[in-house]
Design a protein around this motif. Structure first.
Motif, PDB file in Angstrom:
ATOM      1  N   ILE A 181       4.055  58.625 -10.988  1.00  0.00           N
ATOM      2  CA  ILE A 181       3.653  57.977 -11.848  1.00  0.00           C
ATOM      3  C   ILE A 181       2.144  57.596 -11.519  1.00  0.00           C
ATOM      4  O   ILE A 181       1.359  57.268 -12.221  1.00  0.00           O
ATOM      5  N   MET A 182       2.306  56.893 -10.176  1.00  0.00           N
ATOM      6  CA  MET A 182       0.756  56.439  -9.904  1.00  0.00           C
ATOM      7  C   MET A 182      -0.242  57.566  -9.736  1.00  0.00           C
ATOM      8  O   MET A 182      -1.299  57.312 -10.330  1.00  0.00           O
ATOM      9  N   GLY A 183       0.251  58.611  -9.322  1.00  0.00           N
ATOM     10  CA  GLY A 183      -0.500  59.610  -9.253  1.00  0.00           C
ATOM     11  C   GLY A 183      -1.173  60.462 -10.614  1.00  0.00           C
ATOM     12  O   GLY A 183      -2.394  60.214 -10.909  1.00  0.00           O
ATOM     13  N   PHE A 184       0.009  60.525 -11.719  1.00  0.00           N
ATOM     14  CA  PHE A 184      -0.622  60.808 -13.092  1.00  0.00           C
ATOM     15  C   PHE A 184      -1.552  59.878 -13.724  1.00  0.00           C
ATOM     16  O   PHE A 184      -2.292  59.812 -14.414  1.00  0.00           O
ATOM     17  N   LEU A 185      -1.216  58.263 -13.205  1.00  0.00           N
ATOM     18  CA  LEU A 185      -1.996  57.114 -13.788  1.00  0.00           C
ATOM     19  C   LEU A 185      -3.259  57.281 -13.372  1.00  0.00           C
ATOM     20  O   LEU A 185      -4.237  57.166 -14.198  1.00  0.00           O
ATOM     21  N   GLY A 186      -3.417  57.503 -12.160  1.00  0.00           N
ATOM     22  CA  GLY A 186      -4.547  57.563 -11.509  1.00  0.00           C
ATOM     23  C   GLY A 186      -5.511  58.711 -12.042  1.00  0.00           C
ATOM     24  O   GLY A 186      -6.749  58.553 -12.335  1.00  0.00           O
ATOM     25  N   ALA A 223      17.833  56.946 -10.835  1.00  0.00           N
ATOM     26  CA  ALA A 223      16.251  56.662 -10.473  1.00  0.00           C
ATOM     27  C   ALA A 223      15.519  56.630 -11.680  1.00  0.00           C
ATOM     28  O   ALA A 223      14.500  56.016 -11.904  1.00  0.00           O
ATOM     29  N   ILE A 224      15.909  57.485 -12.872  1.00  0.00           N
ATOM     30  CA  ILE A 224      15.242  57.584 -14.257  1.00  0.00           C
ATOM     31  C   ILE A 224      15.425  56.409 -14.725  1.00  0.00           C
ATOM     32  O   ILE A 224      14.454  55.648 -15.452  1.00  0.00           O
ATOM     33  N   ILE A 225      16.739  55.899 -14.810  1.00  0.00           N
ATOM     34  CA  ILE A 225      16.888  54.667 -15.563  1.00  0.00           C
ATOM     35  C   ILE A 225      16.121  53.277 -14.868  1.00  0.00           C
ATOM     36  O   ILE A 225      15.569  52.484 -15.603  1.00  0.00           O
ATOM     37  N   MET A 226      15.938  53.427 -13.523  1.00  0.00           N
ATOM     38  CA  MET A 226      15.173  52.366 -12.799  1.00  0.00           C
ATOM     39  C   MET A 226      13.622  52.705 -13.198  1.00  0.00           C
ATOM     40  O   MET A 226      13.023  51.530 -13.302  1.00  0.00           O
ATOM     41  N   LEU A 227      13.265  53.710 -13.258  1.00  0.00           N
ATOM     42  CA  LEU A 227      11.891  54.049 -13.707  1.00  0.00           C
ATOM     43  C   LEU A 227      11.385  53.576 -15.169  1.00  0.00           C
ATOM     44  O   LEU A 227      10.453  52.826 -15.338  1.00  0.00           O
ATOM     45  N   LEU A 228      12.620  53.888 -15.898  1.00  0.00           N
ATOM     46  CA  LEU A 228      12.474  53.541 -17.327  1.00  0.00           C
ATOM     47  C   LEU A 228      12.163  51.863 -17.328  1.00  0.00           C
ATOM     48  O   LEU A 228      11.442  51.227 -18.202  1.00  0.00           O
ATOM     49  N   VAL A 282       7.790  63.747 -15.232  1.00  0.00           N
ATOM     50  CA  VAL A 282       8.049  62.954 -14.076  1.00  0.00           C
ATOM     51  C   VAL A 282       9.399  62.921 -13.845  1.00  0.00           C
ATOM     52  O   VAL A 282       9.931  62.989 -12.784  1.00  0.00           O
ATOM     53  N   TYR A 283      10.425  62.640 -15.004  1.00  0.00           N
ATOM     54  CA  TYR A 283      11.625  62.458 -15.053  1.00  0.00           C
ATOM     55  C   TYR A 283      12.500  63.780 -14.538  1.00  0.00           C
ATOM     56  O   TYR A 283      13.311  63.572 -13.809  1.00  0.00           O
TER      57      TYR A 283
END
Length: 292
Positions: free
Chosen positions: A35-40, A228-233, A258-259
């Motif tokens: 997510i950081m990579g895509f955000l950047g 992991a996806i629930i934690m990311l959400l 990402v998911y």
């Protein structure tokens, strides 16, 4: 007997629960890096596409000619958007910045009409900009093309550095993820090493012995990926509440990607680790099983 069976069941459940939770935490970190990579990446596009190139127009151009110049610019592949700024608008903007009207002490309006051009991100490299500058300058009615070369160089350098750091973090985290998942799966299969040896003695093929472990780890990896996806959400929900505009930068398709990567990584790495762990005990002699 019933008590021992119950204890074994609880111990089995606890070990598998710890395994799934451990894998899901590692996958969560992997998802955050993605997510950081895509955000950047999206932020770099946003910054680049908001760098303005000022196209200064010659004096006394007719409205029709200005419209034609603007239409010509907008038709070019490297232009994202344009905005016409008249002499009067430029004077008003400078008046807001300085708090004083330049015309009062100069006696005339020193500004020229211009068209502010925003380029597509792939054309904001210094080499591309020099080509774009020449093409725009050749347009009839264009007096000069101005842009902050130093700022663009700094932006490109910083974006390259950030991209390199994130890529290195991603590679390191992939390696750490595999090592941690591999160790977790090996600990689970360790308790079944004598069962593997017995199955081998009765003539079971390596593929037949691996099959139940692989199937189990497909399910474990899938469940760990979902956690992991629930934690990311949950993390993204907090991020969107704290930072307005994140929704616009991270699109729905990007998040789904990402998911998907997190889910596939959980399954693939778990299965790969199970494959290697079972192979280790398939090749091991009986005597060594007691000392590993």
């Amino acid at each position: 007997m019933a008590s021992n069976k119950k204890k074994n069941t609880i111990s089995f459940f606890n070990s598998h629960l710890i395994s799934v939770v451990s894998i899901s935490l590692v996958l969560f970190l992997l998802g955050l890096i993605l997510i950081m990579g895509f955000l950047g990446n999206e932020l770099s596009h946003y910054v680049k596409e908001n760098i303005s190139v000022s196209v200064i127009l010659t004096e006394n151009l007719s409205d029709a000619r200005i419209r034609k110049i603007r239409d010509n610019l907008e038709s070019r592949s490297y232009v994202k958007s344009t905005e016409y700024i008249s002499k009067e608008q430029a004077s008003l903007e400078m008046q807001r910045e300085l708090g004083e009207d330049p015309e009062t002490f100069l006696g005339f309006n020193p500004f020229h009409a211009s068209i502010e051009v925003k380029l597509k991100s792939e054309y904001t490299h210094p080499d591309s900009l020099s080509v774009v500058e020449k093409r725009i300058s050749s347009e009839a009615g264009v007096s000069e093309v101005q842009y902050r070369k130093d700022m663009i160089q700094v932006v490109n350098q910083n974006i390259r550095r950030i991209g390199a750091v994130l890529f290195m973090l991603f590679i390191v985290l992939i390696m750490i993820t595999f090592v941690l998942i591999n160790n977790t799966v090996r600990l689970l299969i360790y308790s079944k090493r004598f069962l593997i040896y017995t199955m081998r003695l009765v003539g079971a093929t390596p593929a037949f012995i691996r099959r139940p472990f692989v199937k189990y780890n497909i399910v474990s990896g899938f469940i760990a990926g979902l956690i992991a996806i629930i934690m990311l959400l949950g993390s993204l929900y907090y991020l969107k509440r704290e930072f307005i505009g994140v929704d616009e930068i991270l699109s729905r398709d990007t998040l789904l990607l990402v998911y998907g990567i997190v889910l596939v990584a959980g399954i693939f790495l778990s299965v790969l680790a199970a494959h290697f762990a079972v192979n280790k005990y398939l090749r091991m002699a009986r005597g060594k099983l007691y000392y590993v």
